[in-house]
Design a protein around this motif. Structure first.
Motif, PDB file in Angstrom:
ATOM      1  N   GLU A  21       0.856  -1.234   0.078  1.00  0.00           N
ATOM      2  CA  GLU A  21       0.057  -0.138  -0.124  1.00  0.00           C
ATOM      3  C   GLU A  21       0.831   1.241  -0.115  1.00  0.00           C
ATOM      4  OE1 GLU A  21      -3.052   0.067   3.207  1.00  0.00           O
ATOM      5  OE2 GLU A  21      -2.814  -2.181   3.021  1.00  0.00           O
ATOM      6  N   VAL A  22       0.336   2.287  -0.440  1.00  0.00           N
ATOM      7  CA  VAL A  22       0.915   3.578  -0.377  1.00  0.00           C
ATOM      8  C   VAL A  22       0.981   4.512   0.778  1.00  0.00           C
ATOM      9  CG1 VAL A  22       1.339   5.877  -1.537  1.00  0.00           C
ATOM     10  CG2 VAL A  22       0.737   3.804  -3.097  1.00  0.00           C
ATOM     11  N   ARG A  23       1.926   4.718   1.305  1.00  0.00           N
ATOM     12  CA  ARG A  23       1.723   5.736   2.798  1.00  0.00           C
ATOM     13  C   ARG A  23       2.562   6.966   2.375  1.00  0.00           C
ATOM     14  NH1 ARG A  23       3.760   4.504   8.605  1.00  0.00           N
ATOM     15  NH2 ARG A  23       2.640   6.181   9.651  1.00  0.00           N
ATOM     16  N   GLY A  24       2.030   7.828   1.902  1.00  0.00           N
ATOM     17  CA  GLY A  24       2.823   9.146   1.686  1.00  0.00           C
ATOM     18  C   GLY A  24       3.815   8.625   0.624  1.00  0.00           C
ATOM     19  N   LYS A  25       5.267   9.034   0.939  1.00  0.00           N
ATOM     20  CA  LYS A  25       6.133   8.461  -0.103  1.00  0.00           C
ATOM     21  C   LYS A  25       6.649   7.005  -0.061  1.00  0.00           C
ATOM     22  CE  LYS A  25       8.303  13.003  -0.955  1.00  0.00           C
ATOM     23  NZ  LYS A  25       9.420  13.775  -1.216  1.00  0.00           N
ATOM     24  N   ASP A  26       6.110   6.254   0.633  1.00  0.00           N
ATOM     25  CA  ASP A  26       6.415   5.079   0.988  1.00  0.00           C
ATOM     26  C   ASP A  26       5.376   4.053   0.432  1.00  0.00           C
ATOM     27  OD1 ASP A  26       8.836   5.798   2.456  1.00  0.00           O
ATOM     28  OD2 ASP A  26       7.732   5.707   4.386  1.00  0.00           O
ATOM     29  N   VAL A  27       6.026   2.818   0.093  1.00  0.00           N
ATOM     30  CA  VAL A  27       5.053   1.610  -0.328  1.00  0.00           C
ATOM     31  C   VAL A  27       5.433   0.619   0.855  1.00  0.00           C
ATOM     32  CG1 VAL A  27       4.747  -0.372  -1.761  1.00  0.00           C
ATOM     33  CG2 VAL A  27       5.334   2.039  -2.593  1.00  0.00           C
ATOM     34  N   ALA A  42       9.444   0.133  -0.143  1.00  0.00           N
ATOM     35  CA  ALA A  42      10.291   1.071  -0.835  1.00  0.00           C
ATOM     36  C   ALA A  42       9.876   2.695  -0.628  1.00  0.00           C
ATOM     37  CB  ALA A  42       9.754   1.075  -2.366  1.00  0.00           C
ATOM     38  N   ARG A  43      10.718   3.165  -0.671  1.00  0.00           N
ATOM     39  CA  ARG A  43      10.858   4.795  -0.288  1.00  0.00           C
ATOM     40  C   ARG A  43      11.013   5.443  -1.572  1.00  0.00           C
ATOM     41  NH1 ARG A  43      12.681   5.638   4.932  1.00  0.00           N
ATOM     42  NH2 ARG A  43      10.858   5.108   5.395  1.00  0.00           N
ATOM     43  N   VAL A  44       9.908   6.246  -2.138  1.00  0.00           N
ATOM     44  CA  VAL A  44       9.842   6.877  -3.572  1.00  0.00           C
ATOM     45  C   VAL A  44      10.041   8.403  -3.338  1.00  0.00           C
ATOM     46  CG1 VAL A  44       8.747   6.664  -5.541  1.00  0.00           C
ATOM     47  CG2 VAL A  44       8.827   4.910  -4.264  1.00  0.00           C
ATOM     48  N   ASP A  45      11.031   9.030  -3.889  1.00  0.00           N
ATOM     49  CA  ASP A  45      10.976  10.524  -3.768  1.00  0.00           C
ATOM     50  C   ASP A  45      10.023  10.975  -4.789  1.00  0.00           C
ATOM     51  OD1 ASP A  45      12.929  10.308  -1.765  1.00  0.00           O
ATOM     52  OD2 ASP A  45      14.590  10.451  -3.163  1.00  0.00           O
ATOM     53  N   HIS A  46       9.713  10.376  -5.839  1.00  0.00           N
ATOM     54  CA  HIS A  46       8.663  10.975  -6.899  1.00  0.00           C
ATOM     55  C   HIS A  46       7.357  10.451  -6.827  1.00  0.00           C
ATOM     56  CE1 HIS A  46      12.082  13.683  -8.302  1.00  0.00           C
ATOM     57  NE2 HIS A  46      12.947  12.473  -8.029  1.00  0.00           N
ATOM     58  N   ALA A  47       6.373  11.111  -6.599  1.00  0.00           N
ATOM     59  CA  ALA A  47       5.255  10.465  -6.530  1.00  0.00           C
ATOM     60  C   ALA A  47       4.576   9.626  -7.741  1.00  0.00           C
ATOM     61  CB  ALA A  47       3.960  11.592  -6.066  1.00  0.00           C
ATOM     62  N   GLU A  48       5.190   9.948  -8.742  1.00  0.00           N
ATOM     63  CA  GLU A  48       4.755   9.173 -10.270  1.00  0.00           C
ATOM     64  C   GLU A  48       5.097   7.873 -10.266  1.00  0.00           C
ATOM     65  OE1 GLU A  48       6.698  11.827 -10.163  1.00  0.00           O
ATOM     66  OE2 GLU A  48       8.314  11.943 -11.550  1.00  0.00           O
ATOM     67  N   TYR A  49       6.197   7.461  -9.322  1.00  0.00           N
ATOM     68  CA  TYR A  49       6.690   6.046  -9.251  1.00  0.00           C
ATOM     69  C   TYR A  49       6.070   5.279  -8.320  1.00  0.00           C
ATOM     70  CZ  TYR A  49      10.329   8.296 -12.031  1.00  0.00           C
ATOM     71  OH  TYR A  49      11.010   9.170 -13.168  1.00  0.00           O
ATOM     72  N   THR A  50       5.319   5.999  -7.338  1.00  0.00           N
ATOM     73  CA  THR A  50       4.554   5.361  -6.169  1.00  0.00           C
ATOM     74  C   THR A  50       3.827   4.324  -6.669  1.00  0.00           C
ATOM     75  OG1 THR A  50       5.110   7.228  -4.945  1.00  0.00           O
ATOM     76  CG2 THR A  50       3.632   5.535  -4.005  1.00  0.00           C
ATOM     77  N   ALA A  51       2.781   4.539  -7.601  1.00  0.00           N
ATOM     78  CA  ALA A  51       1.678   3.633  -7.841  1.00  0.00           C
ATOM     79  C   ALA A  51       2.148   2.447  -8.647  1.00  0.00           C
ATOM     80  CB  ALA A  51       0.669   4.558  -8.720  1.00  0.00           C
ATOM     81  N   ILE A  53       4.921   0.940  -8.285  1.00  0.00           N
ATOM     82  CA  ILE A  53       5.658  -0.010  -7.589  1.00  0.00           C
ATOM     83  C   ILE A  53       4.740  -0.447  -6.489  1.00  0.00           C
ATOM     84  CG2 ILE A  53       7.017   0.030  -5.410  1.00  0.00           C
ATOM     85  CD1 ILE A  53       8.667   2.202  -6.832  1.00  0.00           C
ATOM     86  N   ALA A  54       3.702   0.192  -6.138  1.00  0.00           N
ATOM     87  CA  ALA A  54       2.587  -0.382  -5.018  1.00  0.00           C
ATOM     88  C   ALA A  54       1.828  -1.288  -5.794  1.00  0.00           C
ATOM     89  CB  ALA A  54       1.676   0.865  -4.484  1.00  0.00           C
ATOM     90  N   ASN A  55       1.473  -1.106  -7.097  1.00  0.00           N
ATOM     91  CA  ASN A  55       0.686  -2.100  -7.804  1.00  0.00           C
ATOM     92  C   ASN A  55       1.367  -3.341  -8.716  1.00  0.00           C
ATOM     93  OD1 ASN A  55      -2.142  -0.724  -7.505  1.00  0.00           O
ATOM     94  ND2 ASN A  55      -1.121   0.900  -8.544  1.00  0.00           N
ATOM     95  N   ALA A  56       2.662  -3.289  -8.438  1.00  0.00           N
ATOM     96  CA  ALA A  56       3.331  -4.261  -9.013  1.00  0.00           C
ATOM     97  C   ALA A  56       2.940  -5.629  -8.724  1.00  0.00           C
ATOM     98  CB  ALA A  56       5.016  -4.046  -8.770  1.00  0.00           C
ATOM     99  N   PRO A  57       3.073  -5.907  -7.418  1.00  0.00           N
ATOM    100  CA  PRO A  57       2.488  -7.349  -7.067  1.00  0.00           C
ATOM    101  C   PRO A  57       1.107  -7.734  -7.694  1.00  0.00           C
ATOM    102  CG  PRO A  57       3.337  -6.366  -5.152  1.00  0.00           C
ATOM    103  CD  PRO A  57       3.137  -5.254  -6.254  1.00  0.00           C
ATOM    104  N   THR A  58       0.122  -6.944  -7.583  1.00  0.00           N
ATOM    105  CA  THR A  58      -1.152  -7.047  -8.268  1.00  0.00           C
ATOM    106  C   THR A  58      -0.948  -7.276  -9.647  1.00  0.00           C
ATOM    107  OG1 THR A  58      -2.265  -5.976  -6.585  1.00  0.00           O
ATOM    108  CG2 THR A  58      -3.745  -6.285  -8.458  1.00  0.00           C
TER     109      THR A  58
END
Ligand code: ZN
Length: 112
Positions: A21-27, A42-51, A53-58
């Protein structure tokens, strides 16, 4: 197919504790018994990369199911008197197995 088995095992290990799940800049993975305790995936500095990564397993689970479904449709049929060669169960043209679909998937998986 070994590459698919390897992917399935990696996916199971990565999601063993729960969904990402996404929590701020973290997955993160929340501990279901931990009253909000979580593990950072994962800790992500740019929001466009968060989703992604968070959705990769699904997404990976859906892609594995799709590939496995296609391979199940295109399986080998035993030779018959009228077609004395191993044919593909998914191709209606009586082509030999492995058919172009199976070859394409197999080659793509070997490149991973
Ligand atoms: Zn086929």
């Amino acid at each position: 197919m070994s590459a698919l088995d390897d992917m399935r095992e990696r996916l199971a290990a990565a999601t063993e504790l729960g969904e990402w799940e996404v929590r701020g800049k973290d997955v993160v993975i929340y501990d279901p018994n931990g009253f909000g305790a979580h593990r950072v995936v994962a800790r992500v500095d740019h929001a466009e990369y968060t989703a992604p990564i968070a959705n990769a397993p699904t997404d990976m689970g859906k892609l594995l199911a799709a590939v496995e479904g296609v391979l199940a449709l295109h399986s080998p049929n035993d030779p018959t008197p009228s077609q004395p060669w191993v044919t593909c169960s998914g191709c209606t043209n009586g082509c030999s197995y492995p058919c172009p679909t199976v070859v394409a998937l197999t080659e793509a998986l070997e490149e991973l």
